[in-house]
Every structure is written in C-alpha cells, then in structure tokens.
Motif scaffolding. Structure first.
Motif, PDB file in Angstrom:
ATOM      1  N   CYS A   7       2.847   1.724  -4.161  1.00 39.40           N
ATOM      2  CA  CYS A   7       3.126   3.008  -3.513  1.00 39.40           C
ATOM      3  C   CYS A   7       3.674   2.787  -2.106  1.00 39.40           C
ATOM      4  O   CYS A   7       3.297   1.854  -1.410  1.00 39.40           O
ATOM      5  CB  CYS A   7       1.847   3.844  -3.413  1.00 39.40           C
ATOM      6  SG  CYS A   7       1.207   4.348  -5.005  1.00 39.40           S
ATOM      7  N   SER A   8       4.540   3.711  -1.726  1.00 44.01           N
ATOM      8  CA  SER A   8       5.067   3.686  -0.371  1.00 44.01           C
ATOM      9  C   SER A   8       3.957   4.047   0.611  1.00 44.01           C
ATOM     10  O   SER A   8       3.074   4.845   0.305  1.00 44.01           O
ATOM     11  CB  SER A   8       6.208   4.701  -0.253  1.00 44.01           C
ATOM     12  OG  SER A   8       6.570   4.889   1.099  1.00 44.01           O
ATOM     13  N   ASP A   9       4.029   3.482   1.788  1.00 45.73           N
ATOM     14  CA  ASP A   9       3.047   3.850   2.818  1.00 45.73           C
ATOM     15  C   ASP A   9       3.352   5.220   3.404  1.00 45.73           C
ATOM     16  O   ASP A   9       2.635   5.722   4.250  1.00 45.73           O
ATOM     17  CB  ASP A   9       2.992   2.787   3.916  1.00 45.73           C
ATOM     18  CG  ASP A   9       4.318   2.600   4.639  1.00 45.73           C
ATOM     19  OD1 ASP A   9       5.361   3.034   4.124  1.00 45.73           O
ATOM     20  OD2 ASP A   9       4.301   1.995   5.721  1.00 45.73           O
ATOM     21  N   LYS A  10       4.421   5.849   2.922  1.00 47.18           N
ATOM     22  CA  LYS A  10       4.793   7.188   3.386  1.00 47.18           C
ATOM     23  C   LYS A  10       4.291   8.280   2.442  1.00 47.18           C
ATOM     24  O   LYS A  10       4.584   9.446   2.627  1.00 47.18           O
ATOM     25  CB  LYS A  10       6.318   7.300   3.515  1.00 47.18           C
ATOM     26  CG  LYS A  10       6.957   6.237   4.389  1.00 47.18           C
ATOM     27  CD  LYS A  10       6.474   6.282   5.804  1.00 47.18           C
ATOM     28  CE  LYS A  10       7.265   5.384   6.702  1.00 47.18           C
ATOM     29  NZ  LYS A  10       6.626   4.187   7.143  1.00 47.18           N
ATOM     30  N   CYS A  11       3.534   7.912   1.374  1.00 52.59           N
ATOM     31  CA  CYS A  11       2.934   8.908   0.484  1.00 52.59           C
ATOM     32  C   CYS A  11       1.849   9.663   1.239  1.00 52.59           C
ATOM     33  O   CYS A  11       1.134   9.080   2.056  1.00 52.59           O
ATOM     34  CB  CYS A  11       2.308   8.249  -0.744  1.00 52.59           C
ATOM     35  SG  CYS A  11       3.479   7.506  -1.886  1.00 52.59           S
ATOM     36  N   LYS A  12       1.720  10.975   0.959  1.00 49.55           N
ATOM     37  CA  LYS A  12       0.667  11.766   1.615  1.00 49.55           C
ATOM     38  C   LYS A  12      -0.705  11.195   1.316  1.00 49.55           C
ATOM     39  O   LYS A  12      -1.570  11.157   2.176  1.00 49.55           O
ATOM     40  CB  LYS A  12       0.727  13.230   1.162  1.00 49.55           C
ATOM     41  CG  LYS A  12       1.660  14.072   1.956  1.00 49.55           C
ATOM     42  CD  LYS A  12       1.500  15.531   1.583  1.00 49.55           C
ATOM     43  CE  LYS A  12       2.499  16.358   2.354  1.00 49.55           C
ATOM     44  NZ  LYS A  12       2.475  17.768   1.947  1.00 49.55           N
ATOM     45  N   THR A  13      -0.913  10.771   0.085  1.00 45.27           N
ATOM     46  CA  THR A  13      -2.183  10.168  -0.309  1.00 45.27           C
ATOM     47  C   THR A  13      -1.940   8.677  -0.479  1.00 45.27           C
ATOM     48  O   THR A  13      -1.418   8.248  -1.509  1.00 45.27           O
ATOM     49  CB  THR A  13      -2.690  10.777  -1.637  1.00 45.27           C
ATOM     50  OG1 THR A  13      -2.654  12.197  -1.544  1.00 45.27           O
ATOM     51  CG2 THR A  13      -4.092  10.317  -1.937  1.00 45.27           C
ATOM     52  N   PRO A  14      -2.256   7.867   0.530  1.00 47.16           N
ATOM     53  CA  PRO A  14      -1.959   6.434   0.465  1.00 47.16           C
ATOM     54  C   PRO A  14      -2.548   5.778  -0.782  1.00 47.16           C
ATOM     55  O   PRO A  14      -3.689   5.999  -1.144  1.00 47.16           O
ATOM     56  CB  PRO A  14      -2.611   5.878   1.723  1.00 47.16           C
ATOM     57  CG  PRO A  14      -2.736   7.047   2.646  1.00 47.16           C
ATOM     58  CD  PRO A  14      -2.942   8.236   1.757  1.00 47.16           C
ATOM     59  N   GLY A  15      -1.733   4.999  -1.463  1.00 46.66           N
ATOM     60  CA  GLY A  15      -2.172   4.278  -2.644  1.00 46.66           C
ATOM     61  C   GLY A  15      -2.226   5.105  -3.902  1.00 46.66           C
ATOM     62  O   GLY A  15      -2.589   4.599  -4.961  1.00 46.66           O
ATOM     63  N   GLN A  16      -1.873   6.383  -3.840  1.00 47.83           N
ATOM     64  CA  GLN A  16      -1.919   7.259  -5.011  1.00 47.83           C
ATOM     65  C   GLN A  16      -0.501   7.552  -5.480  1.00 47.83           C
ATOM     66  O   GLN A  16       0.274   8.180  -4.767  1.00 47.83           O
ATOM     67  CB  GLN A  16      -2.631   8.571  -4.674  1.00 47.83           C
ATOM     68  CG  GLN A  16      -4.070   8.398  -4.295  1.00 47.83           C
ATOM     69  CD  GLN A  16      -4.927   7.954  -5.477  1.00 47.83           C
ATOM     70  OE1 GLN A  16      -4.808   8.489  -6.562  1.00 47.83           O
ATOM     71  NE2 GLN A  16      -5.772   6.980  -5.256  1.00 47.83           N
ATOM     72  N   CYS A  17      -0.192   7.048  -6.682  1.00 43.31           N
ATOM     73  CA  CYS A  17       1.118   7.335  -7.251  1.00 43.31           C
ATOM     74  C   CYS A  17       1.021   7.339  -8.765  1.00 43.31           C
ATOM     75  O   CYS A  17       0.042   6.879  -9.342  1.00 43.31           O
ATOM     76  CB  CYS A  17       2.161   6.329  -6.772  1.00 43.31           C
ATOM     77  SG  CYS A  17       1.771   4.612  -7.158  1.00 43.31           S
ATOM     78  N   ASP A  18       2.074   7.868  -9.398  1.00 45.78           N
ATOM     79  CA  ASP A  18       2.115   7.955 -10.854  1.00 45.78           C
ATOM     80  C   ASP A  18       2.105   6.538 -11.434  1.00 45.78           C
ATOM     81  O   ASP A  18       2.914   5.705 -11.023  1.00 45.78           O
ATOM     82  CB  ASP A  18       3.380   8.706 -11.277  1.00 45.78           C
ATOM     83  CG  ASP A  18       3.445   8.931 -12.761  1.00 45.78           C
ATOM     84  OD1 ASP A  18       3.808   7.974 -13.472  1.00 45.78           O
ATOM     85  OD2 ASP A  18       3.139  10.054 -13.195  1.00 45.78           O
TER      86      ASP A  18
END
Length: 95
Positions: A7-18
């Motif tokens: 996951c990008s470190d720019k995701c609102k929820t760090p470490g949470q991705c599909d």
C-alpha cells in the motif's frame, strides 16, 4: 485486509488496501489521489503523476547538454586543425 508494504503511504488508512488490486481502501490523504494514491493533486485541483519522472527528465537534459558541449569542443578543435594545416600548406607553397 492488511497489504503491508504494497500500500502507498498516502492511503487514508495506512496499510489497508484491496488484496487483489492493491487499491487504497477509504481513499487517499489530502493532496493525493488515484487508485494507488500516487498522483499528487496541485492546488488547482489537477492531478499530476508523482514527480519521480522529473529525475529522469533532468538527467536526460544534463546528459544532452554535456554531449552538445563535447560535440562543440570537437568541432572547434577540428576546424582549428584544418585552418592550421591549410595555412602551413600555403606557407610551404610560397617558398
């Protein structure tokens, strides 16, 4: 699902991705957008790609300038060499 380092470190929820696509769940932090939150949003609201490509452009321009300078130096040296050899042959013919 926790995607860890995917996951990008720019995701609102760090470490949470599909888990299948790696898309950020919940969107991106402010100033970033795109499926992977890798597009920087300019103040005008227009998205632009992460500026990592700028390094490639700068390197290309610098290398191009260096090659141009070397070519100019080689041409100047060649022209001076030709002029000297012409002036020597003219002086030799006058004798």
């Amino acid at each position: 699902m926790d995607c860890g380092g995917l996951c990008s470190d720019k995701c609102k929820t760090p470490g949470q991705c599909d888990p299948a696509t790696g898309y950020c769940i919940g969107g991106c932090v402010g100033g970033w957008n795109g499926d992977f939150c890798t597009q920087l949003t300019e103040p005008s609201g227009v998205a632009m790609e992460d500026d990592s490509y700028l390094v490639d452009i700068v390197i290309g321009v610098v290398v191009g300038i260096i090659i141009l300078i070397i070519a100019i130096i080689v041409i100047v040296i060649f022209v001076r060499y030709i002029q000297r050899s012409d002036s020597r042959s003219i002086a030799h013919q006058k004798k």
